[in-house]
Design a protein around this motif. Structure first.
Motif, PDB file in Angstrom:
ATOM      1  N   UNK A 192       0.802  -1.224   0.000  1.00  0.00           N
ATOM      2  CA  UNK A 192       0.000   0.000   0.000  1.00  0.00           C
ATOM      3  C   UNK A 192       0.836   1.275   0.000  1.00  0.00           C
ATOM      4  N   UNK A 193       1.979   1.277   0.659  1.00  0.00           N
ATOM      5  CA  UNK A 193       2.840   2.454   0.702  1.00  0.00           C
ATOM      6  C   UNK A 193       3.835   2.335  -0.443  1.00  0.00           C
ATOM      7  N   UNK A 194       3.797   3.292  -1.359  1.00  0.00           N
ATOM      8  CA  UNK A 194       4.608   3.148  -2.562  1.00  0.00           C
ATOM      9  C   UNK A 194       4.843   4.494  -3.230  1.00  0.00           C
ATOM     10  N   UNK A 195       5.937   4.602  -3.936  1.00  0.00           N
ATOM     11  CA  UNK A 195       6.197   5.794  -4.749  1.00  0.00           C
ATOM     12  C   UNK A 195       6.079   5.466  -6.237  1.00  0.00           C
ATOM     13  N   UNK A 196       6.028   4.182  -6.558  1.00  0.00           N
ATOM     14  CA  UNK A 196       5.969   3.783  -7.967  1.00  0.00           C
ATOM     15  C   UNK A 196       4.826   2.822  -8.282  1.00  0.00           C
ATOM     16  N   UNK A 197       3.974   2.540  -7.300  1.00  0.00           N
ATOM     17  CA  UNK A 197       2.849   1.644  -7.522  1.00  0.00           C
ATOM     18  C   UNK A 197       3.148   0.178  -7.251  1.00  0.00           C
TER      19      UNK A 197
END
Length: 113
Positions: free
Chosen positions: A53-58
Motif C-alpha cells: 500500500x505504501x509506494x512511490x511507484x505503484x
C-alpha cells in the motif's frame, strides 16, 4: 521505543558511471536494479516486511521495524567488476513514529584492498 522506517523506492540502483575527460560524454550503465515488489533478494528478513500500500511507484515498499538501533542489510552486489568507475545508488525513505536517527548507507568492500 519503537522506530518504524519505510523505504519507498522504485528501484535501488547500483550504477557504474563510465568516466572520461572533461567535455566527453559520460555513459551510464545499470549494473543491477532492485525493484521493490516483494522480499526477493532482501538479505535481512527479521523486522522487514513488504508493504503493497505504501509506494512511490505503484509496486509497494519495504517496511522496516525496529526497537532501538538496528542495521538492515537489504541487498548485496558481489563482484560488480566496476574498476575505474563511480558507483551511484538511489533510494527514497519515509519515516513514521521514529525516535532517533534513520539513514541509508551503501557500503563498498573491496577484499584485499
Amino acid at each position: 521505543m519503537r522506530a518504524i522506517g519505510l523505504l519507498c523506492a522504485p528501484a535501488l540502483l547500483a550504477a557504474a558511471l563510465l568516466t572520461g575527460c572533461v567535455g566527453r560524454t559520460v555513459a551510464e550503465e545499470i549494473v543491477r536494479a532492485y525493484p521493490i515488489a516483494g522480499l526477493d533478494g532482501v538479505i535481512t528478513r527479521s523486522g522487514v516486511e513488504f508493504d503493497p500500500k505504501t509506494t512511490s511507484d505503484g509496486n509497494g515498499s519495504l517496511r522496516l521495524n525496529s526497537k532501538g538501533y538496528t542495521a538492515f542489510r537489504l541487498y548485496e552486489l558481489e563482484d560488480p567488476d566496476v574498476e575505474g568507475t563511480k558507483l551511484l545508488y538511489r533510494a527514497r525513505i519515509r519515516t513514521q513514529n521514529v525516535k532517533g536517527r534513520v539513514y541509508l548507507e551503501m557500503w563498498c568492500r573491496f577484499p584485499g584492498q
